[in-house]
Write an enzyme that holds these catalytic residues in place. Sequence first.
Site, PDB file in Angstrom:
ATOM      1  N   LYS A   1       0.846  -1.191   0.000  1.00 33.44           N
ATOM      2  CA  LYS A   1       0.000   0.000   0.000  1.00 33.44           C
ATOM      3  C   LYS A   1       0.882   1.240   0.000  1.00 33.44           C
ATOM      4  CE  LYS A   1      -4.531   0.027   2.165  1.00 33.44           C
ATOM      5  NZ  LYS A   1      -5.239   0.018   3.452  1.00 33.44           N
ATOM      6  N   ILE A   2       0.603   2.118  -0.947  1.00 32.81           N
ATOM      7  CA  ILE A   2       1.423   3.322  -1.111  1.00 32.81           C
ATOM      8  C   ILE A   2       0.474   4.534  -1.058  1.00 32.81           C
ATOM      9  CG2 ILE A   2       2.947   4.555  -2.741  1.00 32.81           C
ATOM     10  CD1 ILE A   2       4.306   1.996  -2.228  1.00 32.81           C
TER      11      ILE A   2
END
Length: 224
Positions: A83-84
């Site tokens: 997750k960015i």
Amino acid sequence: MKIFIDTANVREIKEAVSMGIVDGVTTNPTLVAKENRSMTELLEEICALVSGPVSAEVISLQTEEMVSEARKLSRIAKNIVVKIPLIKEGLQAVRVLSREGIKTNVTLCFSPSQALLAAKVGADFISPFIGRFDDISQEGMDLIRNIKLIYSNYNFKTEIIVASVRNPMHIVEAAKIGADIATVPFAVIEQLIKHPLTDIGIQRFLKDWEKVSQIQTQKVSSAR
Ligand code: G3P
């Protein structure tokens, strides 16, 4: 529509998996912090419980650091998705990671333009947070409609994860729009199952069935 469970709690994941409705898991730093355990150890355990994608979030805010954190996370298990956050440095990191074949889930998305850019840089998933809009009296589901339209106009492959889900109607609306996935807290999964008329119906059937068993018992004793 696929259903992910939005939690880092192993007991909740096990229970939801046993119901046969979980296609994946999403975590975030807040959810991991609640568990008070080593993140790597926790993710190893979660990834062994589900075969679908398990999202784990980076903490860094600089591109290079995000990329190196993502590489480390992706080594934990085959089904890790990194997750960015949806910031400029994050988009740059997604571009690098996508070329390396590391799966990404771009998170904290609050606008259609952000979602468009995430798809362009090769994000595998986009996480629009609808509940946080509802919290401030704005219609969160409009964001899902807009992203769905944009992605289908250009045939983007990025999957839409409806995130920050607060209640069962969010899931129903997401499914009507045709979102790919909804990530749902355990409490809302339980609410999805429940209906008061189902419970009343069961009680009525059981009560009526008591009469049948009483008649059967009477018949047996009078035949003796
Ligand atoms: O998956 C993102 C989600 O966990 C955020 O939910 O409830 O913190 O807005 P919430």
